[in-house]
Design an enzyme around this catalytic site. Structure first.
Site, PDB file in Angstrom:
ATOM      1  N   HIS A  26      71.810  17.013  34.730  1.00 35.79           N
ATOM      2  CA  HIS A  26      70.886  16.325  35.414  1.00 35.79           C
ATOM      3  C   HIS A  26      69.970  17.708  35.861  1.00 35.79           C
ATOM      4  CE1 HIS A  26      73.415  17.316  38.720  1.00 35.79           C
ATOM      5  NE2 HIS A  26      74.069  16.752  38.526  1.00 35.79           N
ATOM      6  N   HIS A  33      71.502  20.871  37.718  1.00 37.48           N
ATOM      7  CA  HIS A  33      72.447  21.726  36.736  1.00 37.48           C
ATOM      8  C   HIS A  33      71.041  22.547  36.068  1.00 37.48           C
ATOM      9  CE1 HIS A  33      75.150  18.370  35.857  1.00 37.48           C
ATOM     10  NE2 HIS A  33      75.712  19.640  36.478  1.00 37.48           N
ATOM     11  N   CYS A  88      91.023  15.747  46.073  1.00 36.14           N
ATOM     12  CA  CYS A  88      89.806  15.663  45.630  1.00 36.14           C
ATOM     13  C   CYS A  88      89.683  15.874  43.711  1.00 36.14           C
ATOM     14  CB  CYS A  88      89.302  15.775  46.012  1.00 36.14           C
ATOM     15  SG  CYS A  88      87.157  15.173  45.646  1.00 36.14           S
ATOM     16  N   CYS A 122      86.369  17.271  43.304  1.00 34.30           N
ATOM     17  CA  CYS A 122      86.122  18.580  43.389  1.00 34.30           C
ATOM     18  C   CYS A 122      87.235  19.760  42.843  1.00 34.30           C
ATOM     19  CB  CYS A 122      86.778  19.070  44.831  1.00 34.30           C
ATOM     20  SG  CYS A 122      85.474  17.995  46.864  1.00 34.30           S
ATOM     21  N   CYS A 142      86.630  13.054  51.789  1.00 32.60           N
ATOM     22  CA  CYS A 142      86.262  14.068  50.284  1.00 32.60           C
ATOM     23  C   CYS A 142      84.767  14.259  51.354  1.00 32.60           C
ATOM     24  CB  CYS A 142      86.019  14.711  49.016  1.00 32.60           C
ATOM     25  SG  CYS A 142      85.208  15.614  49.221  1.00 32.60           S
ATOM     26  N   HIS A 167      81.983  13.708  47.836  1.00 30.88           N
ATOM     27  CA  HIS A 167      82.023  12.842  47.437  1.00 30.88           C
ATOM     28  C   HIS A 167      82.694  11.418  47.681  1.00 30.88           C
ATOM     29  CE1 HIS A 167      83.182  16.507  44.916  1.00 30.88           C
ATOM     30  NE2 HIS A 167      82.502  15.590  44.293  1.00 30.88           N
ATOM     31  N   LYS A 208      68.993  12.468  48.426  1.00 30.55           N
ATOM     32  CA  LYS A 208      70.222  13.428  47.049  1.00 30.55           C
ATOM     33  C   LYS A 208      70.370  12.898  46.092  1.00 30.55           C
ATOM     34  CE  LYS A 208      75.048  15.166  48.022  1.00 30.55           C
ATOM     35  NZ  LYS A 208      76.436  14.930  48.103  1.00 30.55           N
ATOM     36  N   LYS A 218      74.778   8.956  41.423  1.00 31.39           N
ATOM     37  CA  LYS A 218      74.984   7.426  40.159  1.00 31.39           C
ATOM     38  C   LYS A 218      74.281   7.254  41.324  1.00 31.39           C
ATOM     39  CE  LYS A 218      76.963   9.656  36.499  1.00 31.39           C
ATOM     40  NZ  LYS A 218      78.741   9.673  36.486  1.00 31.39           N
TER      41      LYS A 218
END
Ligand code: MSP
Length: 518
Positions: free
Chosen positions: A18, A21, A126, A129, A144, A147, A298, A301
């Site tokens: 994405h 990255h 997690c 992570c 977490c 996430h 942010k 998905k």
């Protein structure tokens, strides 16, 4: 400068690449290309991180083997980087046979050294992570924070790495090397994290995680993903525990690890401790960039706002990735978060690359053809204020790159473009020509074209294709090292004819983007 070695984080392959990255790979490619203009060798490493519970689970739910998922998705990353003009020197996959073999040896060496020991453990893991979390790191609801998922309670006998043994040495290193962690405001965060650091689990029971590298001599355990992943920076260039290739000797220590702010702890604490344990020199810099949001939100998905970098090229019908590279590389000040939006992208690249930079070259060359048949006459001079500014800009850009201020360096380049535009407007070469002041008119054009050579060199790391189109029309050698830029490139004689003049960047059209969205 003899060599420059830079790395990116290696991406998890449980999905496609994405824009976040892509941001990091573009930043690193821009850094690498800049240093290729200063060093004899510039080496950029990138790759994919392919082991761990996340890949294991994703592949199972897709009805694939982990290796099949990795092969499919690693290719998507390679394809995306190709489309974005990421000119990496090497691409490592943590499933590469050589990498796996050396990681096993690294682990064994640390066991033999007494830095890794076996211990029963209960912790909260997690899988997002790929690490154990402390109670105090969780949200009030026990999730977490990154996430927003409940970590799994894991009870295992694991191998542990004696992180505590290296705590003081790491703190000392950070304090005595203020430019080790970039931006420097992050160094305090790391020092705070170090205060209550514990030894860390560096293996998982195979019964819980099967997709990983086996611990040598203990087939019931696999090596923890971060030890595996972090080691890529040395295995990729020929480190082999008891022997090292010439390439490794030449490249190590790395000049910069470019990573996101979320994984700074792993790089500035875990990785540094491992390198200390292996008695290897430490990285010169760790540059933690900020995060990219989409329309100030942010990416996630669940929100359905994950943007693929190649979809931007497609929806704007871009022939080259340069505009997107320029936009992303200058999206945020050093270490701060940045944002992508279609409208802002269009506005910025049209203003900077088409209207200011591309147009300046185009109209200057057109005037040279119109008034002088494309020829630089020997009586044309180069005038100093602008000429000096271009050499000062080279220095300033180098300085910004040395501090990983990639947006700031781009701003300096655009300031030079603006100054050149202002010089043309103020000196009005068309009026000079009308008044018959041909030498003065030629001097203005000659000066601007000389500055354009410098601009093409400076913009090259961001926009390599545009830079080549510019330098070709200027008969300028784009491979000129920055230290050799003299402002003496445009020589008397025929430079260009009418049909050789081409626009270097056409305005991005919103229609294309709208079509792409539909
Ligand atoms: N596999 C680990 C890194 C191991 S490095 C030895 C990992 N992978 S990741 O796929 O989750 O992230 C890869 C890189 O992309 C990280 O540096 C991360 O910070 C960066 N980004 C992921 N999402 C991002 C944004 N939205 N914006 C900018 N960078 C972000 O972590």
């Amino acid at each position: 400068m003899e060599k420059y070695y830079c790395t990116t984080a290696i991406d998890y392959v449980n999905g496609a690449p994405h824009i976040g990255h892509a941001y990091e790979k573009i930043l690193t490619d821009v850094i690498n290309r800049h240093y290729s203009q200063r060093a004899d060798i510039a080496f950029m490493l990138t790759g994919t991180d392919e082991h761990g519970i996340k890949i294991q689970k994703t592949s199972a739910s897709n009805g694939m083997t982990p290796k099949e998922l990795c092969d499919t998705n690693a290719q998507k990353f390679k394809d995306a980087w190709k489309a974005l003009g990421i000119d990496y020197t090497r691409f490592i996959r943590t499933t590469d046979e050589n990498h796996e073999r050396v990681v096993q040896k690294i682990f064994k060496k640390l066991v033999e050294k007494g830095d890794i020991y076996k211990h029963s453990y209960t912790g909260l893991y997690c899988s997002g992570c790929e690490c154990f979390l402390n109670e105090k790191d969780l949200t009030e609801d026990g999730l977490c924070p990154d996430h927003m998922k409940k970590p799994e309670l894991v009870e295992e006998e694991n191998y542990f790495f004696k992180l505590t043994k290296y705590k003081d040495a790491i703190i000392k290193h950070i304090k005595t090397n203020p430019d080790f962690i970039v931006p420097s405001f992050r160094a305090n965060e790391v020092i705070n994290q170090l205060e209550d650091i514990q030894d860390i689990s560096v293996s998982r029971a195979k019964s819980n995680v099967s997709w990983g590298i086996d611990v040598l001599d203990d087939p019931e355990q696999v090596i923890y993903v971060w030890i595996d992943a972090l080691s890529n920076y040395i295995t990729a260039i020929g480190y082999d525990v008891d022997s090292q290739t010439d390439e490794f000797k030449k490249l190590w220590p790395v000049d910069v690890h470019v990573i996101g702010k979320d994984i700074l702890k792993f790089h500035s604490i875990y990785w540094i401790a491992i390198l200390m344990a292996l008695e290897l020199p430490l990285p010169k810099h760790i540059f933690a960039h900020g995060w990219i949001t989409i329309d100030e939100t942010k990416m996630s998905k669940s929100l359905g706002n994950v943007v693929s970098p190649t979809s931007v090229l497609e929806s704007f019908n871009l022939e080259y990735p340069d505009a997107f590279r320029y936009y992303m590389a200058s999206a945020a000040p050093c270490g701060k978060d940045g944002n992508y939006s279609d409208d802002d992208f269009k506005e910025k690249v049209n203003a900077h690359l088409a209207n200011s930079m591309g147009n300046l070259l185009n109209r200057t060359l057109s005037m040279l053809v119109k008034y002088f048949d494309g020829e630089i006459k020997s009586e044309f001079k180069k005038v100093s204020p602008l000429y000096d500014k271009s050499l000062e800009t080279v220095k300033a850009v180098k300085h910004h790159f040395d501090y990983f201020e990639i947006q700031e360096a781009a701003q300096k380049i655009m300031e030079l473009v603006d100054a050149a535009n202002k010089y043309v407007t103020d000196s009005a070469p068309w009026t000079l020509a009308k008044e018959g002041k041909m030498e003065e008119c030629g001097t203005v054009l000659n000066t601007v074209l000389e500055v354009m050579c410098v601009i093409s060199s400076l913009i090259y790391p961001y926009c390599p294709n545009i830079a080549r189109l510019m330098s070709d029309q200027l008969s300028y050698d784009i491979n000129t090292k920055l230290d050799n830029i003299t402002c003496n490139n445009i020589k008397p004689g025929k430079l260009i004819s009418k049909d050789e003049i081409k626009p270097v960047f056409l305005r991005v059209d919103s229609e294309f983007a709208d079509k792409g969205k539909k």
